[in-house]
Enzyme design. Structure first.
Site, mmCIF file in Angstrom:
data_model
loop_
_atom_site.group_PDB
_atom_site.id
_atom_site.type_symbol
_atom_site.label_atom_id
_atom_site.label_comp_id
_atom_site.label_asym_id
_atom_site.label_seq_id
_atom_site.Cartn_x
_atom_site.Cartn_y
_atom_site.Cartn_z
ATOM 1 N N HIS A 136 0.831 -1.222 0.000
ATOM 2 C CA HIS A 136 0.000 0.000 0.000
ATOM 3 C C HIS A 136 0.857 1.260 0.000
ATOM 4 C CE1 HIS A 136 -3.088 -2.909 1.264
ATOM 5 N NE2 HIS A 136 -2.202 -3.293 2.165
ATOM 6 N N SER A 152 13.741 20.288 -16.164
ATOM 7 C CA SER A 152 12.627 21.228 -16.089
ATOM 8 C C SER A 152 13.051 22.549 -16.702
ATOM 9 C CB SER A 152 12.203 21.444 -14.629
ATOM 10 O OG SER A 152 11.328 22.546 -14.514
#
Length: 477
Positions: free
Chosen positions: A152, A282
């Protein structure tokens, strides 16, 4: 590149030249000519009035296709197959009258589709093997390096970096099984005629069904196939396209799972995909190292998984012995599934071959959680030192919750060991507790599982396909 019109990014950015050629017009039309030669040879061998001289003429012009003639003819007759029959006949005047004898358009169209998909699957198989090869080296190198495992995406019992890589490989091995099964079941349409009844061939062979069956057997053998479909309409069942694209979608799903794991690990700064020296992460944030290749794997994989619907609907919508609403869809859905998976596997190979592992970060993360995971061992040691198991269990539960609050609410380090050492019920010194803080004590059989998996399952497969290994991938962007 044409700057004033749309060009598929699958060709310009992602797919290899090798896969692009398989779905190119040149591959298609040269395969048509090979099929016409196989048909003529088989008809000659079975006694029809097709001469060796005519076959030799066809073979002499198997490769030098006069595309200009075919294109001009298609403008007039609006039929691609008959345009190429005409163009071939222009080059082969002696054989002109026997080209395509007894056949319908699907003889070249559908048989070529099967041949191209088969060659595409072979290339996919080769690239799958190379990805598995690279991952096997990675898994063995890091088979014993403990790392925090997650369920999870919450910290769970530790595993090893190598063992995690075997999970990626296991899925690829399942995909490889599917590819090999698909390859083993690929069959040609054969020479079935207009509605699949072979009526034209029955006429040619004067009612001799044995020769009709032998004709198909000979054509299949000449084209490198074991058999033709025993029955069909005018086309091969479009369920074949469903099966092929489903296999490709399975590979895409496996690659997507791998890419997600890498993206999450890169966020954790534990493992990174390769980053070029001059690569820009970026346009705004110069410091960023984005997992762009893994993200591209995910993007292309989603495309392939969604593409499965196309051949499914196409197969469902075929009427009786054939309709033509399959053609335009097939021209898009099948080639683009192959080209996308080809790009996915090149990216997968590139990323897997250049993975950067940061052991110190991995150790830092695992040590931050290890006190919680070591509590079972600590409790057993405390029982051996005279403690009550039930009482100690409750104390560890309470102290673990306190340590958790310190981490989550106050931003402190995990101080569970200090809390346990300060509680006389445990009768354990800090030195005693530190003995339990070895990550390798909690990885179970991960190292051994990795070694057994590689040595017993993966290496025999790679050894059997040694001649296909050693690929490097070229990433355009």
């Amino acid at each position: 590149m044409a700057e004033d019109r749309y060009v598929s990014p699958l060709s310009e950015r992602y797919a290899s030249k090798e896969m692009q050629y398989l779905f190119s017009p040149d591959m298609k039309f040269k395969t048509w000519r090979r099929l016409w030669i196989a048909l003529a040879e088989a008809e000659h061998e079975l006694g029809l009035p097709v001469t060796k001289e005519q076959i030799a003429e066809l073979k002499a012009h198997a490769e030098d296709i006069n595309y200009d003639v075919a294109k001009e003819r298609e403008k007039l007759v609006r039929h691609d197959v008959m345009s190429h029959v005409y163009a071939y006949g222009e080059q082969c005047p002696k054989a002109k009258g026997i080209i395509h004898l007894g056949a319908t358009s699907c003889y070249v169209g559908d048989n070529t589709d099967i041949i191209v998909m088969t060659e595409g699957l072979k290339l996919v198989r080769k690239k799958l093997l190379n990805v598995i090869h690279v991952l096997s080296d990675f898994a063995m190198k890091y088979r014993a390096l403990p790392t925090l495992a997650f369920t999870h995406f919450q910290p769970a019992q530790p595993t090893t970096v190598g063992k995690r890589a075997t999970l990626w490989m296991m899925e690829l091995l399942l995909d490889l099984e599917d590819v090999e099964h698909m390859l083993s079941s690929m069959r040609l349409l054969g020479s079935k005629g207009t509605t699949g009844t072979q009526a034209s061939f029955l006429e040619l062979f004067e009612g001799d069904r044995g020769k009709i069956k032998e004709l198909e057997e000979r054509i299949a053998a000449k084209m490198g196939f074991a058999a033709c479909f025993p029955v069909s309409g005018q086309t091969y069942s479009r369920k074949m396209d469903i099966r092929v694209v489903n296999v490709l979608a399975g590979i895409a799903a496996s690659a997507h799972k791998f890419s997600n794991d890498i993206r999450l690990l890169q966020h954790l700064k534990e493992i990174e995909e390769p980053f070029e020296k001059s690569q820009i992460g970026s346009s705004a944030m110069a410091y960023k190292r984005n997992p762009m290749r893994s993200e591209r794997i995910a993007a292309l994989s989603r495309y392939v998984m969604a593409d499965v619907l196309n051949p499914a609907v196409t197969a469902a919508c075929q009427w009786f012995e054939r309709t033509l609403d399959d053609s335009a869809n097939k021209r898009l859905s099948v080639p683009e599934a192959f080209l996308a998976v080809d790009g996915i596997l090149d990216l997968y190979l590139n990323v897997a071959d250049g993975l950067v592992v940061y052991p110190k970060v991995i150790e830092k993360h695992i040590m931050a959680e290890l006190p919680f995971m070591a509590t079972e061992n600590i409790m057993m040691d405390a029982v051996k030192a005279g403690g009550d198991r039930q009482e100690l269990h409750e104390k560890i539960r309470t102290l673990s919750m306190e340590a958790g609050r310190n981490v989550k609410e106050r931003g402190l380090e995990n101080n569970l060991l200090e809390l346990i050492a300060a509680d006389p019920a445990f009768n354990l010194s800090p030195e005693d507790l530190q003995k339990a803080m070895k990550p390798e004590l909690y990885t179970g059989c991960a190292k051994e599982q990795t070694e057994e998996f590689i040595n017993e399952t993966v290496l025999p497969l790679l050894e059997a396909n040694r001649e296909l290994l050693g690929m490097t991938s070229v990433i355009n962007v």
